[in-house]
Design an enzyme around this catalytic site. Structure first.
Site, mmCIF file in Angstrom:
data_model
loop_
_atom_site.group_PDB
_atom_site.id
_atom_site.type_symbol
_atom_site.label_atom_id
_atom_site.label_comp_id
_atom_site.label_asym_id
_atom_site.label_seq_id
_atom_site.Cartn_x
_atom_site.Cartn_y
_atom_site.Cartn_z
ATOM 1 N N GLU A 89 48.511 30.299 38.818
ATOM 2 C CA GLU A 89 47.388 29.384 38.962
ATOM 3 C C GLU A 89 46.521 29.370 37.708
ATOM 4 O O GLU A 89 46.363 30.386 37.045
ATOM 5 C CB GLU A 89 46.519 29.820 40.146
ATOM 6 C CG GLU A 89 47.266 29.723 41.447
ATOM 7 C CD GLU A 89 46.489 30.304 42.622
ATOM 8 O OE1 GLU A 89 47.047 30.338 43.709
ATOM 9 O OE2 GLU A 89 45.327 30.728 42.420
ATOM 10 N N CYS A 347 41.378 32.885 43.743
ATOM 11 C CA CYS A 347 42.590 33.371 43.092
ATOM 12 C C CYS A 347 43.709 33.680 44.084
ATOM 13 O O CYS A 347 43.539 34.424 45.026
ATOM 14 C CB CYS A 347 42.205 34.615 42.304
ATOM 15 S SG CYS A 347 43.548 35.657 41.834
HETATM 16 S S1 SF4 Z 1 41.279 41.185 42.625
HETATM 17 FE FE1 SF4 Z 1 42.566 43.030 42.460
HETATM 18 S S2 SF4 Z 1 44.549 42.462 43.428
HETATM 19 FE FE2 SF4 Z 1 43.404 40.557 42.987
HETATM 20 S S3 SF4 Z 1 44.174 39.865 41.003
HETATM 21 FE FE3 SF4 Z 1 42.292 41.072 40.609
HETATM 22 S S4 SF4 Z 1 43.034 43.181 40.275
HETATM 23 FE FE4 SF4 Z 1 44.717 42.045 41.213
#
Ligand code: SF4
Length: 366
Positions: A89, A347
């Site tokens: 993404e 995300c």
């Molecule tokens: S929040 Fe944690 S699990 Fe999600 S992409 Fe970032 S580092 Fe990786």
């Protein structure tokens, strides 16, 4: 074969040297100023060199598999398909006078933060520096091809992405060599021409990676996902805390920024507020105790829950109390809402949705 987007200007100069180092400039201009997908068509390149480079190089452009534009704030979310079919993404975020692109650094992520969609996928593979640069060029081409989107936001014709945040899929410091290489390419003046200060690398607290990155690029901006200050709570939310306890990370940063002695610089602290988990006064005081002495800006982000989750976003009053507490304690603090809420811009959401859909289609086909 080498990817043009994965090649630094210095490397290209060396490869062009048998003919003329000036040809490196022509190729970089064609790629990064003219957005050409056929850089070897640049005028003036000798035929023999073009023939040799055609055997040595390809251009890993990546393509837009799906795009969604938010009706509310113009955020554009791209589901990007890489050469091997992997999906990542990238999110384009228009603001008043600038455009920021959020890029991915990995396909999936090994860190398994408990509130994160990408974390649930596990790590599928690392991105190359070229695949990181390709996200920027894909977004820049998209902006140029969408005059209406620009006009609706009051942007001039030549506006382009001038800020990058590594906050998409992945923990960038788990892929630190490709990250550093991408920073070199992104900041080439004759290339994408971004400034290091306008690039922000977000980490969950990867201390070895932070040291490695800041040693090589001391001027890059750093963002730290905090989310909890006590080891027990934080390790539950973010397993990376077991390897690098947050107090060690903050101690290193205090020392680094004291040494840098630059009043303009600060660490962006991101704190996602989760109802009943980290939104009480006690936790706000924990932030104060931990961060005092470190130059920071704090963004508090109410958790945006999509689909089934054990977590829930905070009540508006709890969020306000939390923000005011930090503010009264002398911190610069902003409440930030996830952009593009109508297009699932958090995300990992789109990729996870796509994977579920693909899985259910293959089950129904079986
Ligand atoms: S929040 Fe944690 S699990 Fe999600 S992409 Fe970032 S580092 Fe990786």
């Amino acid at each position: 074969m080498k990817d043009f987007f994965d090649t630094t200007y210095a490397e290209l100069i060396e490869l062009c040297r048998p003919w003329s180092v000036q040809h490196a400039k022509a190729i970089f201009r064609s790629l990064y100023k003219d957005y050409s997908l056929e850089p070897l068509n640049a005028p003036s390149l000798p035929r023999e060199m073009v023939a040799r480079f055609s055997e040595q190089f390809y251009l890993n452009t990546a393509d837009i598999y799906q795009e969604s534009v938010s009706r509310y704030d113009g955020t554009v979310k791209f589901l990007v398909r890489l050469a091997d079919g992997a999906l990542i993404e990238a999110v384009l975020m228009p603001e008043r006078s600038r455009i920021t692109l959020c890029v991915s650094s990995q396909v999936g992520c090994a860190q398994a933060c408990s509130f994160c969609h990408t974390g649930r996928m596990g790590l599928k593979r690392q991105l190359t520096a070229g695949e990181i640069v390709a996200q920027l060029m894909l977004a820049r081409r998209w902006i140029r091809a969408h005059p209406q989107w620009r006009e609706e936001r009051g942007f001039h014709e030549k506006i382009t992405v001038n800020n990058i945040v590594f906050m998409g899929m992945g923990e960038p410091l788990d892929n630190v060599e490709a990250l550093k290489r991408s920073l070199t390419i992104l900041c080439e003046t004759i290339g994408p021409n971004l400034s290091l200060r306008k690039i922000s690398v977000s980490t969950a607290g990867h201390l070895d990676g932070i040291k490695n990155l800041l040693e090589a690029f001391p001027k890059v901006s750093l963002a730290l996902s905090l989310h909890a200050t006590q080891n027990r709570e934080r390790s539950q939310l973010m397993p990376i805390n077991r390897r690098w306890p947050i107090a060690d990370v903050i101690a290193y940063l205090k020392e680094f920024y004291a040494r840098a002695n630059d009043d303009d610089r600060s660490v962006l602290i991101q704190y996602t507020v989760i109802s009943g988990v980290n939104d009480a006064e006690e936790q706000a005081q924990g932030i104060v105790d931990l961060l005092v002495g470190l130059p920071v800006k704090i963004n508090i982000i109410p958790l945006n829950v999509v689909g089934p989750s054990q977590f829930k976003g905070p009540e508006p009053e709890a969020l306000e109390r939390f923000r005011d507490y930090l503010h009264r304690s002398g911190f610069r603090v902003m409440v930030r809402y996830s952009k593009g809420q109508d297009i699932d811009a958090a995300c990992g959401q789109l990729v996870v949705q796509h994977e579920k859909q693909a899985a259910s289609e293959s089950i129904s086909r079986a």
